[in-house]
Motif scaffolding. Structure first.
Motif, short mmCIF file in Angstrom:
data_model
loop_
_atom_site.label_atom_id
_atom_site.label_comp_id
_atom_site.label_asym_id
_atom_site.label_seq_id
_atom_site.Cartn_x
_atom_site.Cartn_y
_atom_site.Cartn_z
N UNK A 1 0.84 -1.19 0.00
CA UNK A 1 0.00 0.00 0.00
C UNK A 1 0.88 1.25 0.00
N UNK A 2 0.50 2.31 -0.71
CA UNK A 2 1.28 3.53 -0.72
C UNK A 2 1.47 4.07 0.68
N UNK A 3 2.60 4.72 0.93
CA UNK A 3 2.88 5.26 2.25
C UNK A 3 1.80 6.27 2.66
N UNK A 4 1.31 7.03 1.68
CA UNK A 4 0.27 8.00 2.00
C UNK A 4 -0.99 7.31 2.49
N UNK A 5 -1.31 6.16 1.90
CA UNK A 5 -2.50 5.42 2.32
C UNK A 5 -2.32 4.87 3.72
N UNK A 6 -1.11 4.36 4.03
CA UNK A 6 -0.84 3.85 5.38
C UNK A 6 -0.95 4.98 6.39
N UNK B 1 -6.31 -1.61 9.67
CA UNK B 1 -5.76 -2.42 8.60
C UNK B 1 -6.85 -2.87 7.62
N UNK B 2 -6.47 -2.98 6.35
CA UNK B 2 -7.36 -3.49 5.31
C UNK B 2 -6.64 -4.58 4.53
N UNK B 3 -7.38 -5.60 4.15
CA UNK B 3 -6.84 -6.63 3.28
C UNK B 3 -6.51 -6.01 1.93
N UNK B 4 -5.37 -6.36 1.40
CA UNK B 4 -4.93 -5.78 0.15
C UNK B 4 -5.68 -6.39 -1.03
N UNK B 5 -5.68 -5.64 -2.12
CA UNK B 5 -6.27 -6.13 -3.36
C UNK B 5 -5.28 -7.07 -4.05
N UNK B 6 -5.77 -8.03 -4.85
CA UNK B 6 -7.17 -8.20 -5.25
C UNK B 6 -8.00 -9.01 -4.26
N UNK C 1 -0.44 -13.44 8.67
CA UNK C 1 -0.77 -12.02 8.71
C UNK C 1 -1.84 -11.69 7.67
N UNK C 2 -1.68 -12.19 6.44
CA UNK C 2 -2.67 -11.93 5.40
C UNK C 2 -3.99 -12.62 5.72
#
Length: 364
Positions: free
Chosen positions: A30-35, A202-207, A275-276
């Protein structure tokens, strides 16, 4: 004296399990800005505590250590060592103080990890590493920070020594403890720390996020066979996670060009996968929480997955409040079974058949 501090070129399996890991093309980060956006509520809380002159002596940051935990610890370090004069601009991210913290070069910010062989934080590390460093005179603006990754790995002797320091800490010292969950931290330490729950952001990453939400939102689950099929689709995503975890760790080992024992390699893969998988369980819990909120409060209630509001309204019309509450309890029991190493391919079909999904014949 043993060096317990961070080596920029990690080849230690235990440090690699905690330190933010290299990004491969197969594992988009995830982009640092999103984190930073997801951690913003906790950052603002810490900012207010320091601005008001009432910071805690120790913060326990719970949540994934490699990402949210480490990012929040670095942000706190940058906030304290930033040279920007104006409060709203701190941390600026570009001054020498901010850069030194981000690059792991600040002489007053020390990172500690469990020992390689024992995988615990023992009394020698506590006395010779953590406490010895924190007793020394600060070289910068007066603050000293110890970031302890794996705060659930203290042995009894180390915990007792650490508790004495927490009761009478040196002035202008800050301990930041990182752990996956508060439940694994000793109660005596937990009671002396201010908890910051980064896991909630925290959010699960795409896809994978989209795939699992698609199953929950659109796959019909109104019979045992349909529940088994939906659980199988969930488990297929879990299998993708496990395969990618192994691929990423193999790539990291190849780039590092180091020999690694097979049990260490398997442990790193398992840690990445868990973790995922934990993110996926959190997604399932949030889905059931949104369903409960809709059952209790109707159309105007705030939802985590607001894009599915119409779906929640349709499902809630077929559920009682008691059934929606029971869903939460069942997801928590499922998560507990995973923590006890019960295979998800065995336990998830059982729970999917028992969840109250809100489907009925001819609905949606």
């Amino acid at each position: 004296m043993t060096d317990y501090l961070t080596d920029p070129e990690l080849d230690d399996d235990e440090e690699a399990a905690f330190e933010p890991e290299p990004v491969s093309a197969a594992e988009p980060e995830p982009p640092e800005a999103d984190l930073s956006s997801r951690l913003a509520p906790l950052m603002n809380w810490v900012r207010h505590a320091f601005a008001s002159g009432r910071p805690a002596q120790a913060y326990l940051v719970t949540g994934p250590v490699r990402e949210e935990g480490s990012a929040l610890a670095r942000w706190i370090g940058q906030y304290l060592f930033c040279s920007a004069a104006s409060e709203p601009e701190r941390p600026c991210g570009v001054c020498p103080g901010c850069r030194s913290v981000a690059e792991g070069l600040c002489p007053d910010v020390h990172w500690f990890y469990p020992e390689k062989k024992s995988r615990v934080i023992g009394i020698d590390m506590m006395r010779e590493g953590i406490l010895a460093q924190m007793q020394q005179t600060a070289l910068g603006n007066g603050w000293k920070i110890a970031v302890i990754a794996g705060a659930d790995r203290f042995n009894d002797a180390a915990a007792n020594a650490f508790l004495k320091t927490l009761e009478e800490p040196p002035p202008r010292t800050l301990f930041i403890l990182l752990a996956d969950s508060a439940q694994s931290v000793l109660p005596t330490i937990l009671s002396r720390c201010q908890r910051l729950d980064a896991g909630l952001t925290r959010e699960l990453r795409e896809p994978w996020r989209g795939m699992l939400l698609d199953i929950l939102a659109h796959r019909r689950i109104a019979s045992p066979l349909e529940a088994m099929a939906a659980a199988g689709a969930f488990c297929a995503v879990f299998a993708q996670m496990e395969a990618l975890a192994e691929k990423c760790v193999k790539e990291e080992r190849r780039k590092a060009a180091v020999d690694e024992e097979e049990d260490v390699f398997k442990a790193r893969v398992a840690s990445r996968y868990r973790e995922w998988r934990g993110d996926a369980v959190l997604l399932l819990l949030r889905w059931m929480q949104d369903l409960l909120r809709t059952c209790a409060a109707g159309a105007q209630t705030p939802l985590h997955y607001g894009e599915f509001r119409e779906t929640f309204l349709a499902r809630a019309a077929n559920l009682s409040l008691a059934q929606a509450l029971e869903n939460i309890d069942m997801v928590e029991k499922f998560a507990l079974q995973l923590e006890r190493n019960i295979n998800e391919n065995t336990t998830l079909p059982y729970w999917f058949d028992r969840f109250h999904h809100g489907w009925r014949s001819g609905s949606l």
